[in-house]
Design a protein around this motif. Structure first.
Motif, PDB file in Angstrom:
ATOM      1  N   THR A 105     -20.111  -6.619 -12.489  1.00 15.71           N
ATOM      2  CA  THR A 105     -21.533  -7.424 -12.074  1.00 15.71           C
ATOM      3  C   THR A 105     -20.974  -8.223 -11.067  1.00 15.71           C
ATOM      4  OG1 THR A 105     -22.111  -7.131 -14.537  1.00 15.71           O
ATOM      5  CG2 THR A 105     -23.243  -8.760 -12.946  1.00 15.71           C
ATOM      6  N   PRO A 106     -21.889  -8.087 -10.047  1.00  8.82           N
ATOM      7  CA  PRO A 106     -21.677  -9.030  -8.787  1.00  8.82           C
ATOM      8  C   PRO A 106     -22.260 -10.540  -9.109  1.00  8.82           C
ATOM      9  CG  PRO A 106     -23.505  -7.638  -8.359  1.00  8.82           C
ATOM     10  CD  PRO A 106     -22.839  -7.209  -9.466  1.00  8.82           C
ATOM     11  N   HIS A 107     -21.442 -11.045  -9.819  1.00  9.37           N
ATOM     12  CA  HIS A 107     -22.036 -12.685 -10.256  1.00  9.37           C
ATOM     13  C   HIS A 107     -22.312 -13.586  -9.075  1.00  9.37           C
ATOM     14  CE1 HIS A 107     -21.518 -12.001 -14.434  1.00  9.37           C
ATOM     15  NE2 HIS A 107     -20.273 -11.336 -14.361  1.00  9.37           N
ATOM     16  N   ARG A 108     -21.457 -13.603  -8.037  1.00 11.23           N
ATOM     17  CA  ARG A 108     -21.247 -14.287  -6.810  1.00 11.23           C
ATOM     18  C   ARG A 108     -23.025 -14.358  -6.339  1.00 11.23           C
ATOM     19  NH1 ARG A 108     -17.045 -13.857  -2.771  1.00 11.23           N
ATOM     20  NH2 ARG A 108     -15.906 -15.037  -4.555  1.00 11.23           N
ATOM     21  N   TRP A 109     -23.297 -13.047  -6.214  1.00 14.20           N
ATOM     22  CA  TRP A 109     -24.817 -13.037  -5.294  1.00 14.20           C
ATOM     23  C   TRP A 109     -25.779 -13.000  -6.078  1.00 14.20           C
ATOM     24  CZ3 TRP A 109     -20.157 -10.219  -4.813  1.00 14.20           C
ATOM     25  CH2 TRP A 109     -19.596 -10.568  -3.189  1.00 14.20           C
ATOM     26  N   ASN A 110     -25.700 -12.626  -7.554  1.00 11.57           N
ATOM     27  CA  ASN A 110     -26.711 -12.845  -8.660  1.00 11.57           C
ATOM     28  C   ASN A 110     -27.022 -14.580  -8.746  1.00 11.57           C
ATOM     29  OD1 ASN A 110     -26.853 -10.374  -8.999  1.00 11.57           O
ATOM     30  ND2 ASN A 110     -25.819 -10.150 -10.876  1.00 11.57           N
ATOM     31  N   ARG A 111     -25.887 -15.174  -8.753  1.00 12.80           N
ATOM     32  CA  ARG A 111     -25.870 -16.717  -8.822  1.00 12.80           C
ATOM     33  C   ARG A 111     -26.677 -17.132  -7.813  1.00 12.80           C
ATOM     34  NH1 ARG A 111     -20.738 -16.638 -10.138  1.00 12.80           N
ATOM     35  NH2 ARG A 111     -20.095 -17.917  -8.092  1.00 12.80           N
ATOM     36  N   ALA A 112     -26.579 -16.670  -6.661  1.00 12.36           N
ATOM     37  CA  ALA A 112     -27.199 -17.257  -5.296  1.00 12.36           C
ATOM     38  C   ALA A 112     -28.536 -16.524  -5.106  1.00 12.36           C
ATOM     39  CB  ALA A 112     -26.176 -16.627  -4.123  1.00 12.36           C
ATOM     40  N   GLY A 113     -28.937 -15.998  -5.926  1.00 13.42           N
ATOM     41  CA  GLY A 113     -30.484 -15.552  -5.981  1.00 13.42           C
ATOM     42  C   GLY A 113     -30.491 -14.284  -4.845  1.00 13.42           C
ATOM     43  N   THR A 114     -29.422 -13.643  -4.523  1.00 16.35           N
ATOM     44  CA  THR A 114     -29.228 -12.491  -3.422  1.00 16.35           C
ATOM     45  C   THR A 114     -28.639 -11.265  -4.236  1.00 16.35           C
ATOM     46  OG1 THR A 114     -27.249 -13.215  -2.842  1.00 16.35           O
ATOM     47  CG2 THR A 114     -29.124 -13.975  -1.486  1.00 16.35           C
ATOM     48  N   PRO A 115     -29.259 -10.794  -5.302  1.00 17.56           N
ATOM     49  CA  PRO A 115     -28.661  -9.667  -5.912  1.00 17.56           C
ATOM     50  C   PRO A 115     -28.633  -8.297  -5.092  1.00 17.56           C
ATOM     51  CG  PRO A 115     -30.895 -10.142  -6.893  1.00 17.56           C
ATOM     52  CD  PRO A 115     -30.691 -11.180  -6.126  1.00 17.56           C
ATOM     53  N   ALA A 116     -29.636  -8.224  -4.099  1.00 20.55           N
ATOM     54  CA  ALA A 116     -29.708  -7.009  -3.051  1.00 20.55           C
ATOM     55  C   ALA A 116     -28.469  -7.186  -2.562  1.00 20.55           C
ATOM     56  CB  ALA A 116     -30.972  -7.224  -2.273  1.00 20.55           C
ATOM     57  N   ILE A 117     -28.059  -8.339  -1.860  1.00 22.13           N
ATOM     58  CA  ILE A 117     -26.768  -8.272  -1.167  1.00 22.13           C
ATOM     59  C   ILE A 117     -25.479  -7.604  -1.930  1.00 22.13           C
ATOM     60  CG2 ILE A 117     -24.972  -9.496   0.112  1.00 22.13           C
ATOM     61  CD1 ILE A 117     -27.355 -11.313   1.165  1.00 22.13           C
ATOM     62  N   THR A 126      -9.130 -16.934   9.822  1.00 25.68           N
ATOM     63  CA  THR A 126      -8.875 -15.528   9.956  1.00 25.68           C
ATOM     64  C   THR A 126      -9.061 -14.835   8.408  1.00 25.68           C
ATOM     65  OG1 THR A 126      -6.478 -16.046   9.090  1.00 25.68           O
ATOM     66  CG2 THR A 126      -7.114 -15.901  11.665  1.00 25.68           C
ATOM     67  N   THR A 127      -9.176 -13.645   8.260  1.00 28.69           N
ATOM     68  CA  THR A 127      -9.110 -13.073   6.963  1.00 28.69           C
ATOM     69  C   THR A 127      -8.189 -13.448   5.906  1.00 28.69           C
ATOM     70  OG1 THR A 127      -8.034 -11.167   7.891  1.00 28.69           O
ATOM     71  CG2 THR A 127     -10.420 -10.790   7.623  1.00 28.69           C
ATOM     72  N   LEU A 128      -6.881 -13.567   6.606  1.00 34.44           N
ATOM     73  CA  LEU A 128      -5.879 -14.070   5.733  1.00 34.44           C
ATOM     74  C   LEU A 128      -6.004 -15.517   5.146  1.00 34.44           C
ATOM     75  CD1 LEU A 128      -2.846 -12.812   7.801  1.00 34.44           C
ATOM     76  CD2 LEU A 128      -3.707 -11.620   5.654  1.00 34.44           C
ATOM     77  N   LEU A 129      -6.574 -16.165   5.782  1.00 36.34           N
ATOM     78  CA  LEU A 129      -6.818 -17.375   5.233  1.00 36.34           C
ATOM     79  C   LEU A 129      -8.099 -18.083   4.543  1.00 36.34           C
ATOM     80  CD1 LEU A 129      -5.742 -19.632   8.675  1.00 36.34           C
ATOM     81  CD2 LEU A 129      -4.470 -19.346   6.613  1.00 36.34           C
ATOM     82  N   VAL A 130      -9.059 -17.087   4.712  1.00 38.90           N
ATOM     83  CA  VAL A 130     -10.132 -17.242   4.126  1.00 38.90           C
ATOM     84  C   VAL A 130     -10.228 -16.430   2.721  1.00 38.90           C
ATOM     85  CG1 VAL A 130     -11.606 -17.963   6.204  1.00 38.90           C
ATOM     86  CG2 VAL A 130     -11.740 -15.594   5.120  1.00 38.90           C
ATOM     87  N   LYS A 131      -9.517 -15.602   2.530  1.00 40.58           N
ATOM     88  CA  LYS A 131      -9.455 -14.334   1.313  1.00 40.58           C
ATOM     89  C   LYS A 131      -9.348 -15.383   0.086  1.00 40.58           C
ATOM     90  CE  LYS A 131      -6.335 -11.946  -0.220  1.00 40.58           C
ATOM     91  NZ  LYS A 131      -6.312 -12.332  -1.603  1.00 40.58           N
ATOM     92  N   GLY A 132     -10.123 -15.223  -0.740  1.00 45.75           N
ATOM     93  CA  GLY A 132     -10.097 -16.231  -1.944  1.00 45.75           C
ATOM     94  C   GLY A 132     -11.598 -17.136  -1.941  1.00 45.75           C
ATOM     95  N   LEU A 133     -11.766 -17.504  -0.870  1.00 45.26           N
ATOM     96  CA  LEU A 133     -12.860 -18.591  -0.577  1.00 45.26           C
ATOM     97  C   LEU A 133     -14.186 -17.987  -0.653  1.00 45.26           C
ATOM     98  CD1 LEU A 133     -11.437 -20.672   2.384  1.00 45.26           C
ATOM     99  CD2 LEU A 133     -11.292 -21.285   0.067  1.00 45.26           C
ATOM    100  N   GLU A 134     -15.197 -18.900  -1.350  1.00 48.48           N
ATOM    101  CA  GLU A 134     -16.476 -18.413  -1.316  1.00 48.48           C
ATOM    102  C   GLU A 134     -17.312 -19.353  -0.476  1.00 48.48           C
ATOM    103  OE1 GLU A 134     -20.018 -18.360  -4.366  1.00 48.48           O
ATOM    104  OE2 GLU A 134     -18.154 -18.298  -5.241  1.00 48.48           O
ATOM    105  N   THR A 168     -17.357  -9.953   2.004  1.00 44.24           N
ATOM    106  CA  THR A 168     -17.695 -10.560   0.510  1.00 44.24           C
ATOM    107  C   THR A 168     -17.695 -12.060   0.378  1.00 44.24           C
ATOM    108  OG1 THR A 168     -15.531  -9.997   0.274  1.00 44.24           O
ATOM    109  CG2 THR A 168     -17.259  -8.212  -0.593  1.00 44.24           C
ATOM    110  N   ARG A 169     -17.354 -12.748   1.622  1.00 50.02           N
ATOM    111  CA  ARG A 169     -17.355 -14.206   1.433  1.00 50.02           C
ATOM    112  C   ARG A 169     -18.647 -14.975   1.339  1.00 50.02           C
ATOM    113  NH1 ARG A 169     -13.509 -14.240  -0.792  1.00 50.02           N
ATOM    114  NH2 ARG A 169     -13.709 -11.869  -0.869  1.00 50.02           N
ATOM    115  N   GLY A 170     -19.681 -14.399   1.733  1.00 50.03           N
ATOM    116  CA  GLY A 170     -20.865 -15.124   1.965  1.00 50.03           C
ATOM    117  C   GLY A 170     -21.847 -14.955   0.758  1.00 50.03           C
ATOM    118  N   ALA A 171     -22.336 -15.703   0.062  1.00 53.99           N
ATOM    119  CA  ALA A 171     -23.131 -15.498  -1.102  1.00 53.99           C
ATOM    120  C   ALA A 171     -24.644 -15.346  -0.725  1.00 53.99           C
ATOM    121  CB  ALA A 171     -23.143 -16.647  -2.138  1.00 53.99           C
ATOM    122  N   LYS A 172     -25.205 -16.013   0.165  1.00 61.36           N
ATOM    123  CA  LYS A 172     -26.346 -15.985   0.539  1.00 61.36           C
ATOM    124  C   LYS A 172     -27.072 -15.138   1.807  1.00 61.36           C
ATOM    125  CE  LYS A 172     -27.402 -20.583  -1.587  1.00 61.36           C
ATOM    126  NZ  LYS A 172     -27.878 -21.915  -1.286  1.00 61.36           N
TER     127      LYS A 172
END
Length: 486
Positions: free
Chosen positions: A195-207, A437-445, A467-471
């Protein structure tokens, strides 16, 4: 065991808490992995060791533990690197390790030394007395040496590995753990988050749904068409040439619209070339975005070394000003010409930035940690000056504060002490708009993500970036159809 959906994550946390073997969970980005670890730790009777790879991950895990009100007595969160380094340095005679700040290939040697240490009977007793179980987050990012270290730990502790093979962007010169060979073929599957919780919580389930489709395409190595099927909140910007690239990247960041309390990350490829591009873009957009530094702090330690090696006060001042130019815009324009030459200035009513000039005079007369910090602080307060490398600036200021607290130690020692504490506590993300960079932001939301050069990314880097941006997600590319290589 069947896949585990969001509706029964609590059941999976119970499974993990009670599990006594060595098993794994596949957890796509944004599907609730951090919550699952915290929930499982809260259900454990005794202290759990929770290891991850990045300091962003350390912060995220600790924050989630606080949100779920997990007792601090129930867990210890650290990076594999910091935990192994601290343990090995604590028992140097047995581990054979004495390097305080490893670099490059020394890290692999450290993990081998720590694995050797974990073969000692007395260390295994300490381990059992300290922890009741082990969780390792982001397991796809383990090197072969880290994997061997974890297997040593798993002899004595229940071990739950959580990760996502599609986010395995650290290759360790070809010595990364092989998920199919080392994990799924040898260990017990405990479930998969669906379940894509990050986007469901942000109100963007379509993303979230769209990213699920894209994930399948990337897993199957199918092309990613940016001209059709994009959900609301996902934008594609096509560029025509190098000049167009620079303009669109800069304007996308410069005029990015979002609420003041929302966060934005602009993402480049993880190579050295693109690290430099992050700093350059931050400067181009006048500090509206700040670039993220690598954890090792190469620029930080380089500055400390240059200041200490400078043979005169004048040279020290010039090194400080050169560092300020790395971190801020409009530095030279804010200083009197004499200051730039490394000379004392007669401060008058018409002197440019008189407070900065006075701070520079004090630094030139006696370049201590206090006067250097005073000059950098004065420069930062000038209206026209904007911070573009806040991460680097703040870490250097942290070292000066450390030196002020412990005047009996050298600046080198203060830097080492600060770095050790920095590794332990993790890196907080203080700015709302960042470039990394991808190496530095991986794991961040973040609330919003901008992929700056999508066609330059590998298949796994692309998945990490999108997959970094929720909205919202903005993708900049010279090609409307992406077919990323491995």
């Amino acid at each position: 065991m069947p896949c585990v959906s969001g509706s029964i994550v609590a059941d999976l946390s119970e499974v993990l808490a009670a599990y006594l073997g060595t098993g794994y969970v596949v957890a796509p980005a944004g599907f609730g992995k951090t919550h699952l670890i915290a929930e499982a730790a809260s259900r454990s009777a005794n202290r759990q060791l929770v290891l991850t790879h990045t300091y962003a991950g350390v912060n995220a895990l600790r924050r989630k533990m606080r949100e779920l009100r997990v007792s601090e007595k129930s867990f210890c969160v650290d990076t594999i690197a910091s935990w192994a380094l601290r343990l090995s340095l604590s028992y140097p005679a047995t581990s054979g390790w004495a390097i305080v700040r490893p670099a490059g290939d020394q890290w692999s040697a450290l993990y081998r030394a720590c694995s050797h240490l974990l073969d000692s009977v007395f260390i295994r007793r300490i381990l059992l007395a300290s922890y009741a179980g082990l969780y390792v987050d982001e397991y796809q990012d383990c090197s072969a040496e880290q994997h061997e270290l974890v297997l040593r730990l798993a002899r004595d502790l229940p071990c739950r590995l959580l990760g996502d093979p599609l986010q395995g962007i650290f290759d360790f010169n070809g010595q990364a753990v092989d998920w199919d060979r080392d994990i799924s073929a040898r260990l017990e599957s405990l479930g998969r988050l669906e379940t894509p919780h990050r986007w469901n919580r942000a109100g963007t389930p379509a993303i979230g749904h769209w990213l699920g489709v894209i994930r399948h395409q990337l897993e199957q190595r199918e092309p990613m068409d940016l001209t059709r099927g994009l959900p609301h909140g996902v934008t594609f910007k096509l560029v025509n040439d190098a000049a167009d690239f620079s303009r669109i990247q800069a304007n996308t960041c410069r005029y990015f619209l979002c609420a003041p309390d929302e966060s934005v990350i602009a993402i480049h490829k993880g190579s050295q070339e693109y690290k430099s591009k992050c700093h350059a873009l931050a400067k181009t957009v006048g500090g509206r975005f700040s670039s993220i530094e690598e954890i090792e702090g190469k620029a930080l330690f380089s500055f400390i070394e240059k200041v200490q090696r400078a043979r005169s006060n004048q040279k020290k001042l010039k090194e400080v000003l050169a560092f300020a130019c790395q971190c801020m815009t409009a530095v030279n324009a804010s200083l009197p010409a004499a200051t730039l030459r490394g000379e004392q200035v007669q401060v008058r009513d018409n002197t440019r930035s008189p407070l900065v000039a006075k701070a520079a005079n004090a630094c030139l007369a006696d370049p201590t940690c206090g006067t250097i910090a005073g000059l950098l602080t004065a420069l930062k307060s000038v209206d026209e000056v904007k911070i573009i490398r806040a991460d680097l600036f703040n870490r250097v200021m942290g070292i000066f504060r450390k030196r002020a607290l412990y005047p009996h130690i050298t600046l080198d020692e203060a830097a080492e002490k600060y770095q050790a504490e920095f590794r332990y506590r993790g890196r907080p993300v203080g700015r709302r708009k960042l470039i990394g960079t991808t190496l530095l932001v991986k794991g961040l939301e973040f609330d919003h993500a901008v992929v700056l050069d999508a066609q330059s990314l590998s298949r796994k880097e692309l998945y990490v970036a999108i997959t970094r941006g929720a909205k919202s997600l903005t993708i900049i590319s010279a090609s409307p159809v992406l077919n990323p290589a491995d």
